[in-house]
Write a protein that holds these residues in place. Structure first.
Motif, short mmCIF file in Angstrom:
data_model
loop_
_atom_site.label_atom_id
_atom_site.label_comp_id
_atom_site.label_asym_id
_atom_site.label_seq_id
_atom_site.Cartn_x
_atom_site.Cartn_y
_atom_site.Cartn_z
N GLN A 1 9.92 57.69 16.24
CA GLN A 1 9.85 57.38 17.66
C GLN A 1 11.27 57.17 18.19
O GLN A 1 12.25 57.35 17.47
CB GLN A 1 8.97 56.16 17.89
N ASP A 2 11.36 56.78 19.45
CA ASP A 2 12.66 56.73 20.11
C ASP A 2 13.54 55.55 19.69
O ASP A 2 14.75 55.66 19.68
CB ASP A 2 12.48 56.68 21.64
N ARG A 3 12.91 54.42 19.38
CA ARG A 3 13.73 53.23 19.15
C ARG A 3 14.53 53.36 17.86
O ARG A 3 14.03 53.86 16.85
CB ARG A 3 12.88 51.97 19.14
N PRO A 4 15.79 52.90 17.86
CA PRO A 4 16.65 53.02 16.68
C PRO A 4 16.22 52.06 15.58
O PRO A 4 15.51 51.09 15.82
CB PRO A 4 18.03 52.66 17.21
N TRP A 5 16.68 52.33 14.36
CA TRP A 5 16.40 51.46 13.23
C TRP A 5 17.27 50.21 13.29
O TRP A 5 18.35 50.20 13.89
CB TRP A 5 16.68 52.18 11.92
N SER A 6 16.78 49.17 12.66
CA SER A 6 17.60 47.97 12.49
C SER A 6 18.75 48.28 11.54
O SER A 6 18.76 49.31 10.86
CB SER A 6 16.75 46.83 11.90
N GLU A 7 19.70 47.39 11.48
CA GLU A 7 20.82 47.55 10.55
C GLU A 7 20.91 46.32 9.65
O GLU A 7 21.38 45.27 10.10
CB GLU A 7 22.13 47.73 11.33
N PRO A 8 20.47 46.42 8.38
CA PRO A 8 19.85 47.59 7.75
C PRO A 8 18.38 47.72 8.15
O PRO A 8 17.79 46.75 8.63
CB PRO A 8 19.99 47.27 6.26
N PRO A 9 17.79 48.88 7.90
CA PRO A 9 16.40 49.08 8.28
C PRO A 9 15.44 48.28 7.40
O PRO A 9 15.80 47.79 6.34
CB PRO A 9 16.18 50.59 8.08
N VAL A 10 14.20 48.18 7.85
CA VAL A 10 13.13 47.52 7.11
C VAL A 10 12.04 48.56 6.84
O VAL A 10 11.52 49.17 7.77
CB VAL A 10 12.54 46.33 7.88
N PHE A 11 11.71 48.76 5.54
CA PHE A 11 10.65 49.68 5.14
C PHE A 11 9.46 48.86 4.62
O PHE A 11 9.65 47.84 3.94
CB PHE A 11 11.12 50.60 4.01
N SER A 12 8.25 49.30 4.93
CA SER A 12 7.04 48.69 4.41
C SER A 12 6.16 49.78 3.81
O SER A 12 5.88 50.78 4.48
CB SER A 12 6.27 47.95 5.50
N ALA A 13 5.74 49.59 2.55
CA ALA A 13 4.88 50.56 1.87
C ALA A 13 3.45 50.06 1.90
O ALA A 13 3.15 48.95 1.45
CB ALA A 13 5.34 50.76 0.43
N ALA A 14 2.54 50.86 2.45
CA ALA A 14 1.12 50.50 2.51
C ALA A 14 0.45 50.98 1.24
O ALA A 14 0.45 52.17 0.92
CB ALA A 14 0.47 51.15 3.73
N ILE A 15 -0.14 50.04 0.46
CA ILE A 15 -0.72 50.40 -0.82
C ILE A 15 -2.14 49.85 -0.93
O ILE A 15 -2.53 48.91 -0.24
CB ILE A 15 0.14 49.90 -2.00
N GLU A 16 -2.90 50.43 -1.85
CA GLU A 16 -4.26 50.00 -2.17
C GLU A 16 -4.36 49.85 -3.68
O GLU A 16 -4.91 50.72 -4.36
CB GLU A 16 -5.28 51.02 -1.66
N PRO A 17 -3.82 48.79 -4.26
CA PRO A 17 -3.67 48.69 -5.72
C PRO A 17 -4.97 48.32 -6.44
O PRO A 17 -5.06 47.31 -7.13
CB PRO A 17 -2.63 47.58 -5.87
N GLU A 18 -5.98 49.16 -6.29
CA GLU A 18 -7.27 48.85 -6.90
C GLU A 18 -7.36 49.37 -8.32
O GLU A 18 -8.15 48.88 -9.12
CB GLU A 18 -8.40 49.44 -6.05
#
Length: 305
Positions: free
Chosen positions: A143-160
């Motif tokens: 999308q248009d908004r820039p990343w933070s410095e440093p960026p934040v990543f989130s991984a969506a998982i289903e650890p079943e």
């Protein structure tokens, strides 16, 4: 023109003076990974074709002028960044995109998705869905908004399942691969989605039974998430278990915790469709208010190779 392989492919918006956020973020990733950058755009203009009519010479002249304008615009956007520029003219946009991806053999495709007013919802175009479903590599929808410095990543998982070759392991590995060069922080998020209470009420006697076991289910999912984190060397404080509708809950989590990039996996449905996003994942992509990195499962088959 020969396109270098294994680089990052940025597919530009087709409006000449668009700000091109996909290129801005593609440049950051290419610089961080020290890998080739390929910039592609289909310069075909239906307005131009209507204006020049059937005169072939006028059309060729106009096409060249449009190409020249694109070359100047892309160089302005690139500044001092080196990149291979791939400008095509093809009325069949889907086929042009397929040919571009096949030629580039990218390790990542970056594409811009638009926003809708203050809702900040993704508006995925047919181009975006085509890349998500058919490109043989991860697709970063920005999308248009820039990343933070440093960026934040989130991984969506289903650890079943404790399957090291499963999609969760692939998603986390990809999240690490793309976040580490940016020195981004990385979190793993799991959403426990409870059954529809209306269905439980219809079932009648099932409601008390479910209520009694809810805490047990919650504990089981938390333990599965903890085991997943331990197996993959992820600090427990970097994990989060949430409860609620998956798409809305994840979208709210990302917004409230400053997530710049949400990393999600896709699932197979059947051999005919090859690869489609599950209903939950499709809903998530629509609701997300941040960039989404879509990871393909191991062994993904596509004719875009």
């Amino acid at each position: 023109m020969t396109i270098p392989t294994d680089g990052i492919l940025v597919v530009l918006d087709r409006q000449l003076m668009a700000p091109q956020p996909a290129l801005k973020k593609g440049r950051l990733l290419a610089a961080a990974l020290n890998c080739p950058l390929v910039v592609a755009v289909n310069s075909d203009s239906s307005a131009m074709r209507r204006a020049v009519g059937l005169d072939q010479k006028r059309r060729q002249t106009a096409e060249q002028q449009i190409r020249n304008a694109w070359e100047r615009r892309i160089q302005d956007l690139l500044a001092d960044t080196e990149a291979t520029v791939h400008i095509t003219t093809n009325k069949d946009q889907d086929e042009d995109l397929r040919q571009t991806v096949i030629a580039a053999k990218p390790c990542l495709v970056v594409v811009h998705t638009s926003e809708e007013g203050t809702l900040r919802r993704h508006l995925f175009t047919p181009r975006d869905w085509l890349l998500i479903r058919r490109a043989p590599c991860p697709v970063l929808c920005v999308q248009d908004r820039p990343w933070s410095e440093p960026p934040v990543f989130s991984a969506a998982i289903e650890p079943e399942e404790e399957d090291e070759s499963g999609l969760d392991a692939t998603v986390l590995a990809a999240a690490r691969e793309w976040s580490a060069p940016l020195r981004a922080s990385l979190n793993a998020v799991h959403v426990l989605e409870h059954p529809d209470e209306t269905l439980l009420l219809v079932a009648g006697e099932a409601l008390p039974e479910y209520a009694a076991s809810a805490e047990s289910i919650r504990k089981s999912h938390r333990e599965a998430l903890d085991r997943f984190a331990e197996r993959h060397g992820l600090p427990l404080e970097r994990t989060e278990m949430l409860e609620g509708p998956i798409a809305g809950t994840l979208a709210d989590y990302c917004e409230n915790n400053g997530t710049d990039v949400l990393v999600v996996g896709t699932v197979r449905r059947n051999k005919v469709e090859r690869l489609l996003l599950g209903a939950t994942a499709e809903s998530l992509l629509v609701h997300a208010r941040n960039d989404v990195l879509v990871i393909k499962p191991d062994g993904f088959n596509t004719d875009w190779r």
